[in-house]
Design an enzyme around this catalytic site. Sequence first.
Site, PDB file in Angstrom:
ATOM      1  N   ASP A   1       0.851  -1.196   0.000  1.00 49.85           N
ATOM      2  CA  ASP A   1       0.000   0.000   0.000  1.00 49.85           C
ATOM      3  C   ASP A   1       0.883   1.241   0.000  1.00 49.85           C
ATOM      4  O   ASP A   1       1.696   1.425   0.903  1.00 49.85           O
ATOM      5  CB  ASP A   1      -0.898  -0.037   1.243  1.00 49.85           C
ATOM      6  CG  ASP A   1      -1.706   1.246   1.402  1.00 49.85           C
ATOM      7  OD1 ASP A   1      -1.912   1.947   0.399  1.00 49.85           O
ATOM      8  OD2 ASP A   1      -2.121   1.535   2.553  1.00 49.85           O
TER       9      ASP A   1
ATOM     10  N   ASN B   1      -0.258   4.534  -0.124  1.00 46.47           N
ATOM     11  CA  ASN B   1      -0.827   5.810   0.350  1.00 46.47           C
ATOM     12  C   ASN B   1      -1.558   5.710   1.685  1.00 46.47           C
ATOM     13  O   ASN B   1      -2.307   6.610   2.049  1.00 46.47           O
ATOM     14  CB  ASN B   1      -1.749   6.394  -0.716  1.00 46.47           C
ATOM     15  CG  ASN B   1      -2.934   5.479  -1.005  1.00 46.47           C
ATOM     16  OD1 ASN B   1      -2.984   4.357  -0.481  1.00 46.47           O
ATOM     17  ND2 ASN B   1      -3.869   5.941  -1.799  1.00 46.47           N
TER      18      ASN B   1
ATOM     19  N   ASP C   1      -4.085   3.962   2.787  1.00 42.28           N
ATOM     20  CA  ASP C   1      -5.527   3.701   2.941  1.00 42.28           C
ATOM     21  C   ASP C   1      -5.799   2.232   3.300  1.00 42.28           C
ATOM     22  O   ASP C   1      -6.957   1.814   3.361  1.00 42.28           O
ATOM     23  CB  ASP C   1      -6.313   4.123   1.688  1.00 42.28           C
ATOM     24  CG  ASP C   1      -5.975   3.266   0.479  1.00 42.28           C
ATOM     25  OD1 ASP C   1      -5.056   2.413   0.566  1.00 42.28           O
ATOM     26  OD2 ASP C   1      -6.627   3.445  -0.576  1.00 42.28           O
TER      27      ASP C   1
ATOM     28  N   ASP D   1      -1.860  -1.209  -3.804  1.00 40.07           N
ATOM     29  CA  ASP D   1      -2.156  -0.450  -5.020  1.00 40.07           C
ATOM     30  C   ASP D   1      -1.000  -0.549  -6.012  1.00 40.07           C
ATOM     31  O   ASP D   1       0.037  -1.154  -5.715  1.00 40.07           O
ATOM     32  CB  ASP D   1      -2.460   1.017  -4.670  1.00 40.07           C
ATOM     33  CG  ASP D   1      -1.436   1.591  -3.705  1.00 40.07           C
ATOM     34  OD1 ASP D   1      -0.227   1.486  -4.005  1.00 40.07           O
ATOM     35  OD2 ASP D   1      -1.829   2.108  -2.631  1.00 40.07           O
TER      36      ASP D   1
ATOM     37  N   ASP E   1      -5.226 -10.405 -15.523  1.00 41.23           N
ATOM     38  CA  ASP E   1      -6.298 -11.371 -15.343  1.00 41.23           C
ATOM     39  C   ASP E   1      -7.411 -10.998 -16.322  1.00 41.23           C
ATOM     40  O   ASP E   1      -7.816  -9.839 -16.392  1.00 41.23           O
ATOM     41  CB  ASP E   1      -6.814 -11.286 -13.901  1.00 41.23           C
ATOM     42  CG  ASP E   1      -7.072 -12.647 -13.299  1.00 41.23           C
ATOM     43  OD1 ASP E   1      -7.880 -13.386 -13.888  1.00 41.23           O
ATOM     44  OD2 ASP E   1      -6.479 -12.961 -12.251  1.00 41.23           O
TER      45      ASP E   1
ATOM     46  N   ASP F   1      -9.581 -16.326 -16.309  1.00 35.46           N
ATOM     47  CA  ASP F   1     -10.427 -16.792 -15.214  1.00 35.46           C
ATOM     48  C   ASP F   1     -11.471 -17.803 -15.705  1.00 35.46           C
ATOM     49  O   ASP F   1     -12.172 -17.540 -16.691  1.00 35.46           O
ATOM     50  CB  ASP F   1     -11.131 -15.570 -14.609  1.00 35.46           C
ATOM     51  CG  ASP F   1     -11.789 -15.863 -13.282  1.00 35.46           C
ATOM     52  OD1 ASP F   1     -11.072 -16.183 -12.328  1.00 35.46           O
ATOM     53  OD2 ASP F   1     -13.032 -15.769 -13.205  1.00 35.46           O
TER      54      ASP F   1
ATOM     55  N   GLU G   1      -7.423 -20.811 -16.452  1.00 32.57           N
ATOM     56  CA  GLU G   1      -7.922 -21.483 -15.258  1.00 32.57           C
ATOM     57  C   GLU G   1      -9.040 -22.406 -15.731  1.00 32.57           C
ATOM     58  O   GLU G   1     -10.101 -21.946 -16.146  1.00 32.57           O
ATOM     59  CB  GLU G   1      -8.468 -20.482 -14.238  1.00 32.57           C
ATOM     60  CG  GLU G   1      -8.832 -21.181 -12.936  1.00 32.57           C
ATOM     61  CD  GLU G   1      -9.851 -20.447 -12.068  1.00 32.57           C
ATOM     62  OE1 GLU G   1     -10.042 -20.860 -10.926  1.00 32.57           O
ATOM     63  OE2 GLU G   1     -10.476 -19.487 -12.544  1.00 32.57           O
TER      64      GLU G   1
ATOM     65  N   HIS H   1      -4.254 -17.434  -4.883  1.00 34.76           N
ATOM     66  CA  HIS H   1      -5.111 -16.629  -4.003  1.00 34.76           C
ATOM     67  C   HIS H   1      -6.410 -17.336  -3.630  1.00 34.76           C
ATOM     68  O   HIS H   1      -7.208 -16.778  -2.895  1.00 34.76           O
ATOM     69  CB  HIS H   1      -5.429 -15.314  -4.709  1.00 34.76           C
ATOM     70  CG  HIS H   1      -6.241 -15.526  -5.952  1.00 34.76           C
ATOM     71  ND1 HIS H   1      -5.761 -16.218  -7.045  1.00 34.76           N
ATOM     72  CD2 HIS H   1      -7.510 -15.191  -6.250  1.00 34.76           C
ATOM     73  CE1 HIS H   1      -6.705 -16.281  -7.959  1.00 34.76           C
ATOM     74  NE2 HIS H   1      -7.774 -15.665  -7.510  1.00 34.76           N
ATOM     75  N   ASP H   2      -6.651 -18.518  -4.166  1.00 31.12           N
ATOM     76  CA  ASP H   2      -7.902 -19.235  -3.894  1.00 31.12           C
ATOM     77  C   ASP H   2      -7.721 -20.417  -2.947  1.00 31.12           C
ATOM     78  O   ASP H   2      -8.673 -21.159  -2.700  1.00 31.12           O
ATOM     79  CB  ASP H   2      -8.505 -19.775  -5.202  1.00 31.12           C
ATOM     80  CG  ASP H   2      -9.072 -18.670  -6.077  1.00 31.12           C
ATOM     81  OD1 ASP H   2      -9.479 -17.622  -5.528  1.00 31.12           O
ATOM     82  OD2 ASP H   2      -9.106 -18.854  -7.309  1.00 31.12           O
TER      83      ASP H   2
HETATM   84  C1  NOJ Z   1     -11.511 -17.925 -10.037  1.00 32.72           C
HETATM   85  C2  NOJ Z   1     -10.770 -16.865  -9.304  1.00 32.72           C
HETATM   86  O1  NOJ Z   1      -9.438 -17.246  -9.131  1.00 32.72           O
HETATM   87  C3  NOJ Z   1     -11.503 -16.646  -8.001  1.00 32.72           C
HETATM   88  O2  NOJ Z   1     -10.772 -15.852  -7.113  1.00 32.72           O
HETATM   89  C4  NOJ Z   1     -12.839 -16.070  -8.328  1.00 32.72           C
HETATM   90  O3  NOJ Z   1     -13.610 -15.969  -7.142  1.00 32.72           O
HETATM   91  C5  NOJ Z   1     -13.606 -16.931  -9.326  1.00 32.72           C
HETATM   92  N1  NOJ Z   1     -12.780 -17.409 -10.404  1.00 32.72           N
HETATM   93  C6  NOJ Z   1     -14.737 -16.151  -9.952  1.00 32.72           C
HETATM   94  O4  NOJ Z   1     -14.218 -15.165 -10.808  1.00 32.72           O
HETATM   95 CA    CA Z   2      -3.537   2.179  -1.192  1.00 34.24          CA
END
Ligand code: NOJ
Ligand code: CA
Length: 556
Positions: A21, A23, A25, A29, A98, A199, A261, A324-325
Amino acid sequence: MQRSWWREAVVYQIYPRSFADSNGDGIGDLRGIVARLDYLQRLGVDVLWLCPIYRSPNDDNGYDISDYRTIMPEFGSMEDFTQLLGETHRRGMRLIMDLVVNHTSDEHPWFVESRASRRNPRRDYYIWADPRDGGPPNNWRSWFRGPAWELDPTTGQYYLHLFSKKQPDLNWANPELRRAVYAMMRWWLDLGIDGFRMDVINFIAKVPGVPDSAAAPAVLGERYAHVPGIEHYADTAHVHGYLQEMHREVLAHYDVMTVGECHFLNPERAARYVDPARHELCLLFQFDQIFAAGDRSALRRALEDWYAEFRRHGAWTTTTLGNHDFPRLVSVFGAEGEAREASAQLFATLLLTAPGTPFLYQGDELGMTNVRWERASDYDDIQALGEYRESIARGVPEAQALAQLQQHSRDNARTPMQWSAEAHAGFTTGQPWLRVNDNFRELNAAAQEREPGSVLQYYRRLIALRKQEPCLVYGDFVPLSPDPGPYVYARVLERTRIVVVLNWTQEPTSLPVADWFEPRTAELLLSNQGAPPVEADGAGVLRLAPWQACVYRTRV
Ligand code: NOJ
Ligand code: CA
């Protein structure tokens, strides 16, 4: 195998909200990323993949896009983006974005128009159907729980949303929609980006008529049992036609990398997306790897079976142990506590010496771990909270539902990057949007810079090694050891043979390796715990510490 930059690349995934980050908040970013480009360059990665940075109401943290051509204001401006792209290129790295085109946000102007009336010219950009017996048109379930359909009172029809109800699915059967998507893709590529991560791209072609799901849970398997309907939208007959059209219309005109994906696949079906002769995608994620979690045999199969099948097609594989999932790599595959560093290094070794293009997820290069928060209200993830609420509604005791939440939540991987021991781990000077993991005082990048044996420094050495040794990129993959037991495999290119030895357990072990290589004459290129002793009886028995990983070079 044909050579190309994306086959040689090490990819680093950034979750911008949690990276840095600039700034105060509390939200990561683009300028924060720019400020950390030197760190990424030193790490040695080649390609940065940014999770969505487009304008979004953030129902699903940016995977619900309301404007494909604007930067999310919390993340910065188009000028910030151009600076980020320029600074990335100046450091010899590339940047991919993405691409989320299975669905948009319900606040996207296309959907605002589409829902306005049945006769609106954009009506057909989305998937609408009449109620059935006063309820949803079929029995499909959303990935975030509940029905996959939402009634829109204005026109009395339901729209499909495989994810949240703020993520209506686009109708790819409409050629005008497809043209609009391709134009948007060209617009970004013309700005100079180097490709896309796509995605849920193999969900775009729904079976016409959206039939009920009749598949038994056993057919869907444990992984997809909660999303009946998937057999009618994942990997359907039409998806390849759309991807080939996208290739013709867009991708063929640029030197870019694409990674899909894709779900609900076995190796045979998966290879069709990345068979070079078919002109669809460069790469796809092989989720069997992540799903293998603690099951070593499943992980071996996920690497070996997919490699063998892809090779038959001249297709290139990928290695991914976190994103991230999913919960954190080290918490899932390795161990927290004392063995955290060694186990993180062992799986780093696998990630960077297995065949295919490796994908690193931010923070895994530090061995960042899961969190375990005591209140559901500390969690943010729409998917895990959906599961939690559904459990509570079904009468599951609170403690059990919370335990599930702690275990499954995608927040585990989304806590802010741990840069230093300063307040909020040096991620922000304000209040972070998501709690920082309490272990940041000991576990952070600044501390690991000072410590030669750290996970971070080991990642750097591994990435550098991969750069020096074409064998680690283009070499054949030859599994050597029997399953179960420590994992030993070779990579072989011309006269170079690299042997990787992974003791992926918490027990020390004596491993006879003489059938595979001669450890006394081989050159030890890297080990996370020094050179392992070779027992003196001449039989080539290596004594390996718990979680020891070694990389040797021999000649053939
Ligand atoms: C896969 C993404 O990696 C995930 O984070 C997202 O929630 C779903 N697709 C829906 O876009
Ligand atoms: Ca920020």
